[in-house]
Every structure is written in C-alpha cells, then in structure tokens.
Design an enzyme around this catalytic site. Structure first.
Site, mmCIF file in Angstrom:
data_model
loop_
_atom_site.group_PDB
_atom_site.id
_atom_site.type_symbol
_atom_site.label_atom_id
_atom_site.label_comp_id
_atom_site.label_asym_id
_atom_site.label_seq_id
_atom_site.Cartn_x
_atom_site.Cartn_y
_atom_site.Cartn_z
ATOM 1 C CB ILE A 27 -26.871 26.435 -2.462
ATOM 2 C CG1 ILE A 27 -27.284 25.955 -1.469
ATOM 3 C CG2 ILE A 27 -27.523 26.983 -4.105
ATOM 4 C CD1 ILE A 27 -28.021 26.886 -0.262
ATOM 5 C CE LYS A 48 -21.375 32.438 4.310
ATOM 6 N NZ LYS A 48 -21.989 31.490 5.740
ATOM 7 C CD GLU A 61 -21.053 28.271 -6.061
ATOM 8 O OE1 GLU A 61 -21.951 28.668 -5.700
ATOM 9 O OE2 GLU A 61 -20.875 27.974 -7.738
ATOM 10 C CD GLU A 99 -17.586 30.925 9.675
ATOM 11 O OE1 GLU A 99 -15.775 31.921 9.232
ATOM 12 O OE2 GLU A 99 -17.874 30.578 9.251
ATOM 13 C CB THR A 116 -14.171 22.448 10.017
ATOM 14 O OG1 THR A 116 -14.374 22.478 10.826
ATOM 15 C CG2 THR A 116 -15.533 21.194 9.506
ATOM 16 N N GLY A 141 -21.211 23.137 7.144
ATOM 17 C CA GLY A 141 -20.994 21.940 7.694
ATOM 18 C C GLY A 141 -19.799 21.550 6.367
ATOM 19 C CE LYS A 144 -18.206 31.898 5.171
ATOM 20 N NZ LYS A 144 -18.071 31.431 5.870
ATOM 21 C CG ASP A 171 -20.588 33.966 8.038
ATOM 22 O OD1 ASP A 171 -19.615 32.677 7.483
ATOM 23 O OD2 ASP A 171 -21.537 33.339 7.657
HETATM 24 P P1 NAP Z 1 -11.204 24.782 10.740
HETATM 25 O O1 NAP Z 1 -11.593 24.464 11.267
HETATM 26 O O2 NAP Z 1 -10.501 26.291 11.332
HETATM 27 O O3 NAP Z 1 -9.294 25.226 9.724
HETATM 28 C C1 NAP Z 1 -8.518 26.204 9.517
HETATM 29 C C2 NAP Z 1 -7.647 25.548 8.606
HETATM 30 O O4 NAP Z 1 -6.763 26.471 8.857
HETATM 31 C C3 NAP Z 1 -7.200 24.945 10.022
HETATM 32 O O5 NAP Z 1 -6.127 23.186 9.435
HETATM 33 C C4 NAP Z 1 -5.673 25.245 10.289
HETATM 34 O O6 NAP Z 1 -4.782 24.937 10.961
HETATM 35 C C5 NAP Z 1 -5.360 25.904 9.432
HETATM 36 N N1 NAP Z 1 -4.686 27.636 9.454
HETATM 37 C C6 NAP Z 1 -5.735 28.438 9.761
HETATM 38 N N2 NAP Z 1 -4.756 29.930 9.601
HETATM 39 C C7 NAP Z 1 -3.236 29.643 9.118
HETATM 40 C C8 NAP Z 1 -2.107 29.702 9.353
HETATM 41 N N3 NAP Z 1 -1.604 31.154 9.585
HETATM 42 N N4 NAP Z 1 -1.287 29.069 8.356
HETATM 43 C C9 NAP Z 1 -1.419 27.744 8.253
HETATM 44 N N5 NAP Z 1 -2.662 27.225 8.913
HETATM 45 C C10 NAP Z 1 -4.131 28.024 8.978
HETATM 46 O O7 NAP Z 1 -12.166 25.982 9.458
HETATM 47 P P2 NAP Z 1 -13.117 25.413 8.557
HETATM 48 O O8 NAP Z 1 -14.432 25.177 9.497
HETATM 49 O O9 NAP Z 1 -12.377 24.355 7.594
HETATM 50 O O10 NAP Z 1 -13.377 26.790 7.889
HETATM 51 C C11 NAP Z 1 -12.485 27.191 6.890
HETATM 52 C C12 NAP Z 1 -12.626 28.008 5.959
HETATM 53 O O11 NAP Z 1 -13.754 27.833 5.365
HETATM 54 C C13 NAP Z 1 -12.782 29.368 6.063
HETATM 55 O O12 NAP Z 1 -12.582 30.201 5.706
HETATM 56 C C14 NAP Z 1 -15.075 29.390 6.808
HETATM 57 O O13 NAP Z 1 -14.807 30.228 6.386
HETATM 58 C C15 NAP Z 1 -14.865 28.710 5.385
HETATM 59 N N6 NAP Z 1 -15.855 28.079 5.266
HETATM 60 C C16 NAP Z 1 -16.368 27.121 6.435
HETATM 61 C C17 NAP Z 1 -17.722 26.432 6.833
HETATM 62 C C18 NAP Z 1 -17.963 25.496 7.217
HETATM 63 O O14 NAP Z 1 -19.019 24.763 7.307
HETATM 64 N N7 NAP Z 1 -16.558 25.733 8.752
HETATM 65 C C19 NAP Z 1 -18.579 26.697 5.330
HETATM 66 C C20 NAP Z 1 -18.510 27.498 4.583
HETATM 67 C C21 NAP Z 1 -17.305 28.088 4.188
HETATM 68 P P3 NAP Z 1 -4.879 23.838 12.088
HETATM 69 O O15 NAP Z 1 -5.161 22.587 11.891
HETATM 70 O O16 NAP Z 1 -2.732 23.127 12.160
HETATM 71 O O17 NAP Z 1 -4.639 25.426 13.572
HETATM 72 N N1 HSE Z 2 -20.010 29.577 9.671
HETATM 73 C C1 HSE Z 2 -21.034 29.621 8.194
HETATM 74 C C2 HSE Z 2 -22.426 29.510 8.391
HETATM 75 C C3 HSE Z 2 -20.274 28.447 7.462
HETATM 76 O O1 HSE Z 2 -23.080 28.845 9.153
HETATM 77 O O2 HSE Z 2 -23.455 29.497 7.604
HETATM 78 C C4 HSE Z 2 -20.728 28.279 6.236
HETATM 79 O O3 HSE Z 2 -20.441 29.554 5.612
#
Ligand code: NAP
Ligand code: HSE
Length: 432
Positions: free
Chosen positions: A145, A213, A138, A198, A22, A310, A114, A209
């Site tokens: 934000i 934070k 960040e 998550e 994502t 997002g 986080k 979560d």
């Molecule tokens: P996600 O959609 O599940 O994406 C995770 C990515 O990492 C995927 O591409 C996955 O590969 C890859 N991955 C996971 N484990 C791996 C491993 N062991 N080796 C190699 N690649 C690996 O997660 P996301 O929502 O993007 O979130 C990513 C991070 O950002 C997290 O720490 C989350 O807390 C943080 N975050 C997310 C948001 C949000 O709104 N989504 C907001 C703020 C922060 P595959 O695609 O091949 O499975």
């Molecule tokens: N799962 C987290 C949330 C993503 O809903 O706030 C952003 O860190």
C-alpha cells in the site's frame, strides 16, 4: 512529419540489495520479470548486480545470477557502479550502520525495515540530508500500500489529524482465521509458512511490528517524531476465542488496530485489539490485508487497502521506491526528515473512545449492580450488555459509550478488586 521513435535511449541502473530473503529475492524476481515494463514506463533498466547475505550456500526462492551474492558489505558500499541500494535484511544492527555508511558514501537507500526507520529515523535522515541523497521507506509500512507516498506527497498540504490502521498482516490473518474457527497456534504457523511473519513472530503478535509502523505513519502525518516506545502497545496474545465469539454476538469483529490522534499540540499513538463494528470499512479487512484510514480537514476520509505482507507484495513497494529514487534524483526533497516540530504526548487518561469490556464474574446476586455502581461512579455509561452464563460464572460483555480512557481504567481497577471478579477485565476500544 518525422516518425515518432518512442522514448530516449534507456539508462542502466545498478541496484544492490542488503538481504536476499523473502523480500530481497522477490525484488530480484520483480526486476527480472517486469524489467521491460519498468523500462518502457521510466526509461531505466534496473538490474540487481549485488546482494548481501549471510549464507552463500542457502537455497533461494529466486536464485541470483552468478557472482551477485556476497557476504562482504564493503563490496556493496565501495562499488562505484552501484547506483541505489535496497535494505531488505531487517534488524536494527548491523542494518543501521550499513545504511548510514551507504548514505555517507553517496548511495541512495530504500528500506523495508520498519524497526530501523521507526527507531533510528532521526539519525538516518540527518545522515541522508547531510550527504544529499535520498532515503525512502515505503515498504516499511503496509507492504504494497503506497501510504507513505500519499502522506508525504499527495497530502502534504492536508492537516491529517487521525489515522486508523490495520498495519500488521500476520495478526490480521490470525484473527481472521480464528473467526473461521482455527486455533491461534495453527493460524500463526500458517502465517509463518506463508512468509507474512517477522523472523521473530513475537514482534507481530505482541504488537511491536504494528507499533513501529504506526510510529512511522504518525511521524510522517503529524510532522513530529514518534518513536515506538511512545506508542501504547498491546498485541493479540490476550485475545481468546471467547472475545471473538462475544464480538460476533455484538455484530463486531476483533482486529489489531493502530490509532494515531493529533489534538491541538498533542499526539497520542496506540496499538491494541479493537472491537470493530461489522459495518465499518476496517471490519472487511481480511487475512494478511492491511488498511489505513486517513482523516483530515480537507480530505475528510481516505482509505487505502491492500496486501500488507508477503515477499512479492513488499517487493512492489521496494521497486516503486527504487524507481522514484531514479526519477527524482537531485530534487533534494525526500532526503529531508518529515519532522518539523515537537508535539507533546497526550495524557493517555484523556484519550476518548467507546470501549468494549469483558468481565468474568461469579453468577451471584448483586455482582452486576456492584460493577454498574463503580462504572457510574466514574461517569462511565453502558450502551449495551450481553450476559452469558456457564456453571456458576457469568461472562459480561459490555459496550460503553464514548468515555475518557482514564475514567474507564479507574472503574475497572476497582471492579477487578471485587472477590466476585474471576479474571482480569479485558478492555478494547470500539471502532464504529
Ligand atoms: P528474511 O527472509 O529473513 O531475509 C533477510 C535477508 O537478510 C536474508 O537474505 C539474510 O541472509 C540477510 N541478512 C540478515 N542479516 C544479515 C547480516 N547481518 N548480514 C548479511 N545479510 C543478512 O526477511 P524478509 O522477510 O525478507 O524481511 C526483510 C525486511 O523486510 C525486514 O525488515 C522486514 O521487516 C521487512 N518486511 C518484510 C515483509 C514480509 O512480508 N516478509 C513485509 C514488509 C517488510 P541469509 O539469506 O543468508 O540468511
Ligand atoms: N510481519 C509483517 C506483517 C510483515 O505481518 O505485517 C509486513 O511488514
């Protein structure tokens, strides 16, 4: 006069991503679609040249260019042409080991993770410092934000002593939808579908979560390490439609709120459902939005509000960190740990707040007086009381005056033991 030709020649910056889900694919999209704006503003052309994933065959929201995706971490770590890496894969392991290896290899890292920053920040910052490269985070708090930058840079000379935050988009979205009549399960499913939750949404709904934070925010603001296990944490799974209805009747809304308090040499950090007065700025924070109120001596109060979850929203913070790394390379500043002292943990019993309390009791004479007597015995004073009656039961909704948490907890323990009390009392701080 010679004609002005604009800026100096642009510099190419090769970016690698750990993760292309994502957030990762959104970072890639943003760098591709906003590349010329970034180049015009910074003089740098940022390009994603490699991205680590687990499954090369997965369909991607924004497909990577040929040859960019890899399943081999060494192809990122050992590539001398990669200038900076964004860790957007999540999880503590192997993400933590990967980040440490990259830092040791001299590559600056920005992370949206986080859990990793909150749990292993001390070690990660020590590694970054030893290697003399930056580690920014960040995007790990409140997605779009820029609160970490504001705390670390804009408010570096300010004594921030209290932080109130809605720091989880998923739970804020669920509570907002429940206010509009949705069922908990359907609201959670929608939050997952929209990419807010998550990978394991238990982290969102149980407050895990938000605790990570808040521990990051408290660490940065107070300069003393707070880890997630030191955060008193309750999620939203105990919030029922009747609590939401009671809040509405009292002119409030229910929100999952993080509160970090610095008092003298003591610190208290907690995450729990709170009853927020409708006139309070946090009450207006709707859907997946987040808000953080920073209170300090010089600044009095600053509120930052914006999208808290997002893909593209988080990518905004990741890209900003990438640009900052490039723009401040060699300054020796942000690889330093924000911690410089050790503060004691405040005894939670002394933490003060007004509270909302919900009691389900038998509709019998004397029950209310009995409960009131136990509250009075612990110096707990009632500001408001709303009673609703249903076949033989009374639902008591009390708003208490400012009181020490230990006193109200002791009174409720005694009240919960009455045979006329039909369910576990529910307690939430009131944010007025
Ligand atoms: P996600 O959609 O599940 O994406 C995770 C990515 O990492 C995927 O591409 C996955 O590969 C890859 N991955 C996971 N484990 C791996 C491993 N062991 N080796 C190699 N690649 C690996 O997660 P996301 O929502 O993007 O979130 C990513 C991070 O950002 C997290 O720490 C989350 O807390 C943080 N975050 C997310 C948001 C949000 O709104 N989504 C907001 C703020 C922060 P595959 O695609 O091949 O499975
Ligand atoms: N799962 C987290 C949330 C993503 O809903 O706030 C952003 O860190």
């Amino acid at each position: 006069m010679p004609e002005w030709k604009g800026c100096l020649a642009s510099v190419d910056v090769n970016v690698a991503l750990l993760g292309y889900g994502t957030v990762g694919s959104s970072v890639s999209r943003m760098l591709a679609e906003s590349g010329s704006e970034i180049e015009r503003a910074t003089g740098h052309r940022l390009r994603v040249v490699r991205a680590l994933v687990q499954n090369l065959d997965k369909e991607r929201a924004f497909p990577a260019a040929d040859g960019v995706l890899t399943t081999d971490f060494a192809a990122v770590r050992d590539d001398p042409t990669i200038d900076v890496v964004a860790e957007v894969m999540g999880g503590v392991s192997p993400a933590g080991d990967y980040v440490r290896e990259l830092l040791r290899a001299g590559k600056p890292v920005v992370s949206a993770n986080k859990q990793l920053v909150a749990r292993e920040g001390a070690e990660l910052f020590a590694t970054a410092s030893a290697a003399g490269v930056q580690l920014r985070f960040e995007a790990s708090v409140c997605a779009a934000i820029p609160v970490v930058k504001v705390l670390r840079e804009s408010l570096v000379a300010t004594n921030v002593h209290r932080i109130l935050g809605i720091v989880n988009g998923t739970t804020n979205f669920i509570l907002s939808e429940m206010e509009r009549g949705a069922e908990y399960a359907e609201a959670l499913a929608a939050a997952q579908e929209l990419g807010y939750a998550e990978a394991d949404p238990t982290d969102d709904v149980e407050g895990v979560d938000a605790a990570a934070k808040m521990s990051i925010l408290a660490t940065v603001a107070f300069g003393s390490r707070v880890t997630p296990d030191q955060v008193d944490t309750r999620g939203i799974t105990e919030v029922t439609p009747s609590h939401i209805a009671a809040a509405a009747e009292l002119g409030m809304v229910v929100r999952l709120v993080g509160i970090a308090t610095l008092s003298g040499e003591e610190v208290d950090v907690r995450v729990q459902p709170a009853f927020v007065e409708r006139s309070h700025p946090l009450a207006a924070v709707d859907g997946p939005f987040n808000a953080v109120m920073l209170q300090g001596d010089a600044i009095r109060e600053i509120t930052l509000e914006g999208p808290g979850a997002g893909g593209i929203e988080t990518a905004s913070a990741v890209v900003a960190d990438l640009v900052s790394v490039v723009g401040t390379a060699g300054t020796g500043f942000l690889q330093n740990d924000a911690c410089w002292r050790e503060l004691r943990r405040m005894d939670a019993a002394t933490w003060r707040s007004p509270f909302y309390v919900h009691l389900d009791v038998a509709d019998e004479p004397g029950v209310l007086a009995h409960a009131a007597s136990r509250l009075a015995a612990h110096d707990v004073s009632v500001a408001r009381l709303v009673q609703r009656l249903e076949e033989g039961r009374a639902s008591l909704n009390l708003v208490l005056h400012d009181v020490a948490f230990g006193d109200v907890r002791a009174a409720l323990a005694e009240i919960a033991a009455f045979p006329e009390v039909l369910d576990r009392p529910f307690i939430a701080p009131v944010i007025a």
